[in-house]
Design a protein around this motif. Sequence first.
Motif, PDB file in Angstrom:
ATOM      1  N   ASP A 188       0.786  -1.279  -0.081  1.00  0.00           N
ATOM      2  CA  ASP A 188      -0.129  -0.130   0.055  1.00  0.00           C
ATOM      3  C   ASP A 188       0.879   1.164  -0.242  1.00  0.00           C
ATOM      4  OD1 ASP A 188       0.072   1.195   3.017  1.00  0.00           O
ATOM      5  OD2 ASP A 188       0.070  -0.920   3.149  1.00  0.00           O
ATOM      6  N   TRP A 189       0.303   2.268  -0.878  1.00  0.00           N
ATOM      7  CA  TRP A 189       0.868   3.686  -0.537  1.00  0.00           C
ATOM      8  C   TRP A 189      -0.255   4.658  -0.484  1.00  0.00           C
ATOM      9  CZ3 TRP A 189       2.070  -0.209  -3.856  1.00  0.00           C
ATOM     10  CH2 TRP A 189       3.627  -0.754  -3.940  1.00  0.00           C
ATOM     11  N   ARG A 190       0.183   5.792  -0.104  1.00  0.00           N
ATOM     12  CA  ARG A 190      -0.827   6.814   0.129  1.00  0.00           C
ATOM     13  C   ARG A 190      -0.300   8.088  -0.471  1.00  0.00           C
ATOM     14  NH1 ARG A 190      -1.603   6.604   5.866  1.00  0.00           N
ATOM     15  NH2 ARG A 190      -3.241   5.074   5.324  1.00  0.00           N
ATOM     16  N   VAL A 191      -1.275   8.938  -1.205  1.00  0.00           N
ATOM     17  CA  VAL A 191      -0.879  10.155  -1.631  1.00  0.00           C
ATOM     18  C   VAL A 191      -1.742  11.214  -1.183  1.00  0.00           C
ATOM     19  CG1 VAL A 191       0.297   9.316  -3.705  1.00  0.00           C
ATOM     20  CG2 VAL A 191      -2.339   9.920  -3.832  1.00  0.00           C
ATOM     21  N   HIS A 192      -1.407  12.444  -0.932  1.00  0.00           N
ATOM     22  CA  HIS A 192      -2.266  13.637  -0.439  1.00  0.00           C
ATOM     23  C   HIS A 192      -2.783  14.856  -1.341  1.00  0.00           C
ATOM     24  CE1 HIS A 192      -2.143  11.701   3.817  1.00  0.00           C
ATOM     25  NE2 HIS A 192      -0.850  11.715   3.325  1.00  0.00           N
ATOM     26  N   PHE A 193      -3.721  15.382  -0.987  1.00  0.00           N
ATOM     27  CA  PHE A 193      -4.057  16.519  -2.009  1.00  0.00           C
ATOM     28  C   PHE A 193      -4.319  17.870  -1.089  1.00  0.00           C
ATOM     29  CE2 PHE A 193      -5.323  12.644  -3.784  1.00  0.00           C
ATOM     30  CZ  PHE A 193      -5.248  12.697  -5.225  1.00  0.00           C
ATOM     31  N   ASP A 194      -4.278  18.913  -1.809  1.00  0.00           N
ATOM     32  CA  ASP A 194      -4.395  20.150  -1.266  1.00  0.00           C
ATOM     33  C   ASP A 194      -5.873  20.305  -0.996  1.00  0.00           C
ATOM     34  OD1 ASP A 194      -1.820  21.061  -1.305  1.00  0.00           O
ATOM     35  OD2 ASP A 194      -1.688  21.620  -3.227  1.00  0.00           O
ATOM     36  N   PHE A 195      -6.309  21.467  -0.378  1.00  0.00           N
ATOM     37  CA  PHE A 195      -7.505  21.835   0.240  1.00  0.00           C
ATOM     38  C   PHE A 195      -8.599  22.165  -1.321  1.00  0.00           C
ATOM     39  CE2 PHE A 195     -10.903  24.973   0.780  1.00  0.00           C
ATOM     40  CZ  PHE A 195     -11.830  24.264   1.757  1.00  0.00           C
ATOM     41  N   ASP A 196      -9.754  21.273  -1.315  1.00  0.00           N
ATOM     42  CA  ASP A 196     -10.365  21.309  -2.290  1.00  0.00           C
ATOM     43  C   ASP A 196      -9.958  20.735  -3.678  1.00  0.00           C
ATOM     44  OD1 ASP A 196     -13.256  21.681  -3.111  1.00  0.00           O
ATOM     45  OD2 ASP A 196     -12.891  23.847  -3.443  1.00  0.00           O
ATOM     46  N   ASN A 286      -5.988  13.618   6.328  1.00  0.00           N
ATOM     47  CA  ASN A 286      -7.266  13.014   5.814  1.00  0.00           C
ATOM     48  C   ASN A 286      -7.566  13.160   4.272  1.00  0.00           C
ATOM     49  OD1 ASN A 286      -7.676  12.352   8.195  1.00  0.00           O
ATOM     50  ND2 ASN A 286      -8.889  13.847   8.814  1.00  0.00           N
ATOM     51  N   ARG A 287      -6.801  14.184   3.688  1.00  0.00           N
ATOM     52  CA  ARG A 287      -7.030  14.566   2.153  1.00  0.00           C
ATOM     53  C   ARG A 287      -6.350  13.531   1.476  1.00  0.00           C
ATOM     54  NH1 ARG A 287      -7.196  20.337   4.249  1.00  0.00           N
ATOM     55  NH2 ARG A 287      -5.118  20.517   3.441  1.00  0.00           N
ATOM     56  N   ARG A 288      -6.649  12.528   0.915  1.00  0.00           N
ATOM     57  CA  ARG A 288      -5.892  11.623   0.257  1.00  0.00           C
ATOM     58  C   ARG A 288      -6.384  10.594  -0.336  1.00  0.00           C
ATOM     59  NH1 ARG A 288      -8.334   9.416   5.170  1.00  0.00           N
ATOM     60  NH2 ARG A 288      -8.195   7.299   5.188  1.00  0.00           N
ATOM     61  N   VAL A 289      -5.695   9.654  -1.052  1.00  0.00           N
ATOM     62  CA  VAL A 289      -6.019   8.363  -2.030  1.00  0.00           C
ATOM     63  C   VAL A 289      -5.205   7.379  -1.198  1.00  0.00           C
ATOM     64  CG1 VAL A 289      -6.248   7.317  -3.999  1.00  0.00           C
ATOM     65  CG2 VAL A 289      -7.063   9.542  -4.159  1.00  0.00           C
ATOM     66  N   ASP A 290      -5.703   6.439  -0.755  1.00  0.00           N
ATOM     67  CA  ASP A 290      -5.041   5.114  -0.480  1.00  0.00           C
ATOM     68  C   ASP A 290      -5.214   4.326  -1.575  1.00  0.00           C
ATOM     69  OD1 ASP A 290      -4.550   5.771   2.438  1.00  0.00           O
ATOM     70  OD2 ASP A 290      -6.699   5.212   2.791  1.00  0.00           O
ATOM     71  N   ILE A 291      -3.798   3.714  -1.993  1.00  0.00           N
ATOM     72  CA  ILE A 291      -3.407   2.907  -3.074  1.00  0.00           C
ATOM     73  C   ILE A 291      -2.980   1.562  -2.445  1.00  0.00           C
ATOM     74  CG2 ILE A 291      -1.985   2.575  -5.047  1.00  0.00           C
ATOM     75  CD1 ILE A 291      -1.320   5.547  -4.870  1.00  0.00           C
ATOM     76  N   TRP A 292      -4.031   0.436  -2.613  1.00  0.00           N
ATOM     77  CA  TRP A 292      -3.988  -0.756  -2.033  1.00  0.00           C
ATOM     78  C   TRP A 292      -3.511  -1.745  -3.404  1.00  0.00           C
ATOM     79  CZ3 TRP A 292      -8.908   1.396  -0.128  1.00  0.00           C
ATOM     80  CH2 TRP A 292      -8.707   1.845   1.157  1.00  0.00           C
ATOM     81  N   VAL A 293      -2.633  -2.564  -3.266  1.00  0.00           N
ATOM     82  CA  VAL A 293      -2.359  -3.542  -4.286  1.00  0.00           C
ATOM     83  C   VAL A 293      -2.903  -4.723  -3.742  1.00  0.00           C
ATOM     84  CG1 VAL A 293      -0.522  -4.698  -5.488  1.00  0.00           C
ATOM     85  CG2 VAL A 293      -0.530  -2.345  -5.214  1.00  0.00           C
ATOM     86  N   THR A 294      -3.747  -5.598  -4.754  1.00  0.00           N
ATOM     87  CA  THR A 294      -4.053  -6.832  -4.337  1.00  0.00           C
ATOM     88  C   THR A 294      -4.247  -8.029  -5.604  1.00  0.00           C
ATOM     89  OG1 THR A 294      -6.175  -7.909  -3.051  1.00  0.00           O
ATOM     90  CG2 THR A 294      -6.589  -6.186  -4.823  1.00  0.00           C
ATOM     91  N   ARG A 295      -4.725  -8.849  -5.300  1.00  0.00           N
ATOM     92  CA  ARG A 295      -4.690  -9.950  -6.295  1.00  0.00           C
ATOM     93  C   ARG A 295      -6.101  -9.878  -6.780  1.00  0.00           C
ATOM     94  NH1 ARG A 295      -0.409 -13.114  -6.653  1.00  0.00           N
ATOM     95  NH2 ARG A 295       0.757 -13.431  -4.972  1.00  0.00           N
TER      96      ARG A 295
END
Length: 295
Positions: A188-196, A286-295
């Motif tokens: 898993d990885w995580r990227v964040h974003f600025d307000f709005d 909390n402003r983010r996208v979680d990136i989950w790698v799975t099968r």
Amino acid sequence: MFNLSRRWPIIKVMKPRTLALLLTLAPATLGAVEYTPRMADARWTVTTDDNLCELAQDIPRYGTARFLTRPGQPVQFNVEVRTSLPEPDVGHLALRPPRWRHDLRNRDLEAVHLHAGDTLLTLRRDRALEVYYALETGHEVILTHPDAGRGADAVRVVLSPVRFREVLADFRACQGDRVYLDFVSLEDWRVHFDFDESEMRDEDEFSLGQVVRHLMNHPDRRVVLGGHTDEQGSVQYNQGLSLRRAQAVQRLLRQEGIAADRIETRAFGETWPLDPDSNEAAWALNRRVDIWVTR
């Protein structure tokens, strides 16, 4: 002793009209027998404890359909019956729009394996989610299978979507930090974003490059993108914003050569904060996208 030779002439001389009448009175098999809760009685209920989250609908005179999740395990879907099959068999799943939903279409799903016993059907992660999302979008889910001694040609079970979405918040709240464990996260990885904002920041490109390299090196794996927002703004707006953030990451992965059918996007809105505090530091986290790698 009973003498067949003495009774045979009675049958032999029976008038054709009488014989036809007797044949019409003989028991006949029924068509498909349908089981479904009445619209007024259709309910989905959430049951929770420390080791189980359950979302279930009772089907009168037939049994129960339920979604189950446990810590560290993907979601599954079970159909439990009062009258079990005498031996394993094959059934069929289909989606059908309720009579009040003219915007939906019928759809046939794949055949399913049925078990002899109290649990007629068990669907694992991918197929369980297919049923879950069908109900969430308003479809009726139809399970058709051979009869188990009721004298019918087949049994048709209809799962109603009525009030399904009303209890999803409770079901997801029950799952808590297991909310995404309807699959097993391998990396898993995580990227964040600025307000709005729903455009990725330059500093997060390195993380995305790692994701791309991992997926290129493991062609049997796929990725789930979970979009999130902070608590500022309306619930409806944040739901849309979280989806746009997940879609922004999806577009960049596609530009790097990751096939569309390996990417799934989900929108969580403000429902899953990493930090529940109401301040700038928490909102930025909390402003983010979680990136989950799975099968």
